[in-house]
Design an enzyme around this catalytic site. Structure first.
Site, PDB file in Angstrom:
ATOM      1  N   CYS A  73       0.869  -1.163   0.079  1.00  0.00           N
ATOM      2  CA  CYS A  73       0.078   0.106  -0.150  1.00  0.00           C
ATOM      3  C   CYS A  73       0.881   1.133   0.120  1.00  0.00           C
ATOM      4  O   CYS A  73       1.943   1.538   0.727  1.00  0.00           O
ATOM      5  CB  CYS A  73      -0.895   0.082   1.152  1.00  0.00           C
ATOM      6  SG  CYS A  73      -1.625   1.532   1.552  1.00  0.00           S
ATOM      7  N   CYS A  79      -0.566   5.845   7.108  1.00  0.00           N
ATOM      8  CA  CYS A  79      -2.267   5.329   7.548  1.00  0.00           C
ATOM      9  C   CYS A  79      -1.968   4.658   8.916  1.00  0.00           C
ATOM     10  O   CYS A  79      -1.119   4.000   9.027  1.00  0.00           O
ATOM     11  CB  CYS A  79      -2.496   4.558   6.489  1.00  0.00           C
ATOM     12  SG  CYS A  79      -4.382   3.632   7.109  1.00  0.00           S
ATOM     13  N   CYS A  82      -2.780  -0.243   9.291  1.00  0.00           N
ATOM     14  CA  CYS A  82      -1.876  -1.583   9.254  1.00  0.00           C
ATOM     15  C   CYS A  82      -0.704  -1.315  10.161  1.00  0.00           C
ATOM     16  O   CYS A  82      -0.129  -0.029  10.001  1.00  0.00           O
ATOM     17  CB  CYS A  82      -1.446  -1.832   8.004  1.00  0.00           C
ATOM     18  SG  CYS A  82      -2.837  -2.621   6.830  1.00  0.00           S
ATOM     19  N   CYS A 161      -7.902   1.338  -0.220  1.00  0.00           N
ATOM     20  CA  CYS A 161      -7.542   0.283   0.953  1.00  0.00           C
ATOM     21  C   CYS A 161      -7.092  -1.039   0.391  1.00  0.00           C
ATOM     22  O   CYS A 161      -8.396  -1.542  -0.040  1.00  0.00           O
ATOM     23  CB  CYS A 161      -8.410   0.440   2.337  1.00  0.00           C
ATOM     24  SG  CYS A 161      -7.645  -0.639   3.481  1.00  0.00           S
ATOM     25  N   GLN A 284     -18.740  -9.792  12.209  1.00  0.00           N
ATOM     26  CA  GLN A 284     -17.305  -9.914  11.921  1.00  0.00           C
ATOM     27  C   GLN A 284     -16.819  -9.353  10.580  1.00  0.00           C
ATOM     28  O   GLN A 284     -17.237  -9.787   9.562  1.00  0.00           O
ATOM     29  CB  GLN A 284     -16.869 -11.570  12.031  1.00  0.00           C
ATOM     30  CG  GLN A 284     -16.987 -11.988  13.557  1.00  0.00           C
ATOM     31  CD  GLN A 284     -16.195 -11.666  14.563  1.00  0.00           C
ATOM     32  OE1 GLN A 284     -15.144 -11.143  14.153  1.00  0.00           O
ATOM     33  NE2 GLN A 284     -16.335 -12.184  15.904  1.00  0.00           N
ATOM     34  N   TYR A 313     -20.992 -14.014  26.008  1.00  0.00           N
ATOM     35  CA  TYR A 313     -20.699 -12.632  25.225  1.00  0.00           C
ATOM     36  C   TYR A 313     -21.099 -13.274  23.664  1.00  0.00           C
ATOM     37  O   TYR A 313     -20.113 -13.125  22.891  1.00  0.00           O
ATOM     38  CB  TYR A 313     -19.217 -12.729  25.394  1.00  0.00           C
ATOM     39  CG  TYR A 313     -18.746 -12.355  26.807  1.00  0.00           C
ATOM     40  CD1 TYR A 313     -18.600 -11.291  27.376  1.00  0.00           C
ATOM     41  CD2 TYR A 313     -18.468 -13.706  27.404  1.00  0.00           C
ATOM     42  CE1 TYR A 313     -18.321 -11.064  28.939  1.00  0.00           C
ATOM     43  CE2 TYR A 313     -17.729 -13.705  28.723  1.00  0.00           C
ATOM     44  CZ  TYR A 313     -17.843 -12.298  29.447  1.00  0.00           C
ATOM     45  OH  TYR A 313     -17.370 -12.109  30.689  1.00  0.00           O
ATOM     46  N   GLU A 334     -25.721 -12.042  26.162  1.00  0.00           N
ATOM     47  CA  GLU A 334     -25.062 -10.592  25.449  1.00  0.00           C
ATOM     48  C   GLU A 334     -25.405  -9.601  26.232  1.00  0.00           C
ATOM     49  O   GLU A 334     -26.869  -9.110  26.421  1.00  0.00           O
ATOM     50  CB  GLU A 334     -25.165 -10.671  23.992  1.00  0.00           C
ATOM     51  CG  GLU A 334     -25.177  -9.181  23.451  1.00  0.00           C
ATOM     52  CD  GLU A 334     -23.730  -8.877  23.314  1.00  0.00           C
ATOM     53  OE1 GLU A 334     -22.780  -9.562  23.001  1.00  0.00           O
ATOM     54  OE2 GLU A 334     -23.489  -7.732  23.585  1.00  0.00           O
ATOM     55  N   ASP A 383     -16.606 -15.802  24.376  1.00  0.00           N
ATOM     56  CA  ASP A 383     -15.987 -14.849  23.607  1.00  0.00           C
ATOM     57  C   ASP A 383     -16.039 -13.528  24.141  1.00  0.00           C
ATOM     58  O   ASP A 383     -16.639 -12.544  23.415  1.00  0.00           O
ATOM     59  CB  ASP A 383     -16.570 -14.982  22.158  1.00  0.00           C
ATOM     60  CG  ASP A 383     -16.108 -14.026  20.966  1.00  0.00           C
ATOM     61  OD1 ASP A 383     -14.998 -13.575  21.198  1.00  0.00           O
ATOM     62  OD2 ASP A 383     -16.302 -14.201  19.782  1.00  0.00           O
ATOM     63  N   CYS A 410      -9.693 -12.335  21.763  1.00  0.00           N
ATOM     64  CA  CYS A 410      -9.224 -11.350  21.083  1.00  0.00           C
ATOM     65  C   CYS A 410      -7.940 -10.658  21.701  1.00  0.00           C
ATOM     66  O   CYS A 410      -7.305  -9.662  21.403  1.00  0.00           O
ATOM     67  CB  CYS A 410     -10.139 -10.424  20.615  1.00  0.00           C
ATOM     68  SG  CYS A 410     -10.865  -9.404  22.034  1.00  0.00           S
TER      69      CYS A 410
HETATM   70  N1  SAH Z   1     -18.986 -13.810  19.418  1.00  0.00           N
HETATM   71  C1  SAH Z   1     -19.767 -12.794  19.142  1.00  0.00           C
HETATM   72  C2  SAH Z   1     -18.793 -11.614  19.540  1.00  0.00           C
HETATM   73  C3  SAH Z   1     -18.410 -11.483  20.708  1.00  0.00           C
HETATM   74  S1  SAH Z   1     -17.509  -9.899  20.836  1.00  0.00           S
HETATM   75  C4  SAH Z   1     -19.965 -12.590  17.572  1.00  0.00           C
HETATM   76  O1  SAH Z   1     -19.386 -13.509  16.748  1.00  0.00           O
HETATM   77  O2  SAH Z   1     -20.798 -11.806  17.184  1.00  0.00           O
HETATM   78  C5  SAH Z   1     -17.783  -9.664  22.615  1.00  0.00           C
HETATM   79  C6  SAH Z   1     -19.358  -9.343  22.993  1.00  0.00           C
HETATM   80  O3  SAH Z   1     -19.357  -9.265  24.457  1.00  0.00           O
HETATM   81  C7  SAH Z   1     -19.713  -8.050  22.571  1.00  0.00           C
HETATM   82  O4  SAH Z   1     -20.888  -8.322  21.633  1.00  0.00           O
HETATM   83  C8  SAH Z   1     -20.141  -7.220  23.616  1.00  0.00           C
HETATM   84  O5  SAH Z   1     -21.185  -6.240  23.404  1.00  0.00           O
HETATM   85  C9  SAH Z   1     -20.330  -8.201  24.795  1.00  0.00           C
HETATM   86  N2  SAH Z   1     -20.400  -7.843  26.056  1.00  0.00           N
HETATM   87  C10 SAH Z   1     -19.358  -6.996  26.735  1.00  0.00           C
HETATM   88  N3  SAH Z   1     -19.197  -7.171  28.190  1.00  0.00           N
HETATM   89  C11 SAH Z   1     -20.401  -7.930  28.282  1.00  0.00           C
HETATM   90  C12 SAH Z   1     -20.649  -8.550  29.495  1.00  0.00           C
HETATM   91  N4  SAH Z   1     -20.296  -8.322  30.834  1.00  0.00           N
HETATM   92  N5  SAH Z   1     -21.700  -9.738  29.386  1.00  0.00           N
HETATM   93  C13 SAH Z   1     -22.308  -9.967  28.318  1.00  0.00           C
HETATM   94  N6  SAH Z   1     -21.602  -9.586  27.216  1.00  0.00           N
HETATM   95  C14 SAH Z   1     -20.714  -8.642  27.083  1.00  0.00           C
END
Ligand code: SAH
Length: 453
Positions: A73, A79, A82, A161, A284, A313, A334, A383, A410
């Site tokens: 790039c 930028c 990256c 990009c 995603q 989550y 969530e 997650d 992550c």
């Molecule tokens: N697996 C999901 C993404 C997870 S990202 C997917 O693929 O769509 C993490 C997620 O946790 C986010 O959506 C965020 O809003 C949520 N989150 C953050 N803190 C939280 C909590 N204390 N309890 C429940 N969810 C929560």
């Protein structure tokens, strides 16, 4: 020797920091230098000098590292998008794997851990299905769009990009031409005046459907029909909308979406599960790697069809719906109500009847369901966001004693912290998979399988 701002020196880069910056030493004094890689000998200029370390800017490479590549790039340095373009892709994957294993060792106390798999991309470019371009004026007053320079809000002009899909450039050209022709002003952060703040583009990799959303500082846009006319013949164009954000803040999207042309959402698939994605939906950004990541989570869960699974989550329920195809019952938790609405709608859309969703904090919902309703789990998938799992979630999981815990993360530092606690109690770390969701960037996703001892 005392170092100060503007000193120029020669150093060898010997390490890499968490943000992908090169690290070198000059007589024991540590310098962080963006845009350098391990093995480079470089001439650098100190920008900020602290007592024991400093930040320097790369002036020139005196001897390039064998792992250095020419960035594809043209605006890679300016930028902020990256961080690793100067490093060959093979070495990027090695950096990410070592970061995860290093954290598991240092923070988690796990020794002798190997990665079960490292999932890189065959083609580590043009993988993003979403891009958000700020709109503004250059110093010369020209209408521009592109990306923010690292750590600032000045726009680096770039309509193509290399992480985004090719059609983005054509769309941006047409929107900017419309703005010129109809005298539509870009938003100015300093004055709070002007109309168009950002352009949000989304592309369904499996369906070819395109979404355009203009984020505006107002409730309407002049010559709306001309905007629609400029875009609607682009193959795949499905949804054109406006999003209203009149607040003077750094948040990109406001709450209100106004339809301009076509549908208010686009459709895409992860595996065979279909999703409706609106401008406000979380989705995603790397669909190819998402499938590998969630495929691994599913593989590690090892479902036979009789299991009760919790997905904490769960966001819009992507993992939950993926798992539901192989489980008896899935429960998702969530915190964001709109995400749960999406999850429920997507479950219905796919005629998935064995997934139920709860809005709330995982650290409140899970203990409550366990203590008051006596719910159980054969498998728990988590997650969490970067800060990892709340202590109450970990403690409740330990009480519930699912046979397996699948941890999707992550941030490998908080992952290592949480795994340490789980493995000091009843669990054993069985597998670690590293997935590169963000080639050219520093972030990395990990999936771990824990089994009850
Ligand atoms: N697996 C999901 C993404 C997870 S990202 C997917 O693929 O769509 C993490 C997620 O946790 C986010 O959506 C965020 O809003 C949520 N989150 C953050 N803190 C939280 C909590 N204390 N309890 C429940 N969810 C929560």
């Amino acid at each position: 020797m005392e170092y100060k701002k503007n000193d120029i020196l020669t150093i060898d880069i010997e390490d890499m920091g968490h943000d992908g910056e090169g690290i070198g030493k000059s007589e024991g004094y540590t310098l962080f230098v963006k845009d350098t890689v391990i093995g480079d000998r470089a001439e650098v200029k100190i920008m900020k000098a602290k007592k024991n370390y400093g930040y320097a800017r790369l002036l020139r490479i005196l001897r390039p590292s064998p792992d250095r590549t020419e960035p594809k790039c043209p605006v890679a340095r300016a930028c902020g998008g990256c961080q690793l373009q100067f490093l060959s892709y093979e070495k990027q994957l090695e950096f990410k794997k070592n970061k995860v294993l290093g954290n598991l060792q240092r923070i988690g106390g796990f020794s002798g851990i190997e990665a079960d798999k490292v999932m890189g991309m065959e083609e580590p470019w043009r993988y993003r299905n979403k891009a958000q371009f700020p709109v503004g004026r250059s110093k010369e007053g020209k209408l521009i769009t592109g990306f923010y320079a690292g750590r600032t809000h000045s726009i680096v002009a770039s309509r193509d990009c290399l992480l985004g899909v090719e059609v983005n450039k054509e769309i941006l050209d047409r929107i900017l031409a419309y703005m010129e022709a109809c005298h539509v002003e870009p938003y100015n952060e300093k004055t709070g005046k002007g109309l168009v703040r950002h352009i949000l583009l989304r592309y369904g990799f499996k369906t070819g459907e395109i979404m355009v959303c203009l984020i505006i500082n107002g409730n309407r846009i002049p010559a709306q029909d001309r905007l629609a006319a400029a875009l609607m013949d682009i193959p795949g164009m499905t949804s054109i909308t406006l999003n209203v954000n009149t607040k003077r803040n750094n948040v990109i999207l406001g709450e209100k979406v106004i339809p301009v042309w076509g549908k208010e959402y686009i459709t895409d698939y992860i595996g065979t599960v279909q999703y409706q994605i609106s401008p406000l939906s979380f989705y995603q950004v790397n669909p190819i790697q998402t499938e590998k990541l969630y495929g691994t989570a599913l593989e590690y869960a090892g479902l036979t069809g009789n299991e009760t699974v919790w997905d904490l989550y769960c966001g819009i329920g992507t993992i939950s719906l993926f798992l539901a195809q192989k489980a008896k019952q899935v429960y998702g938790v969530e915190i964001v109500p709109a995400a749960i609405e999406d999850a429920k709608r997507n479950a219905k859309l796919n005629k998935i009847a064995n997934a139920e969703f709860f809005v709330g904090k995982a650290e409140e919902v899970l203990p409550e369901k366990y203590e008051k309703e006596g719910i159980q789990a054969d498998v728990i998938v988590v997650d969490p966001p970067r800060k990892g799992c709340d202590g109450a979630v970990l403690q409740t999981m330990l009480k519930m004693q699912p046979e397996k815990i699948v941890y999707v993360s992550c941030d490998s530092a908080t992952l290592a912290r949480d795994l340490k606690l789980l493995c000091e109690n009843a669990y054993q770390l069985e597998k670690v998979a590293v997935c590169d969701m963000f080639p050219q960037g520093v972030h990395v996703e990990t999936v771990c399988l824990l089994k009850r001892r």
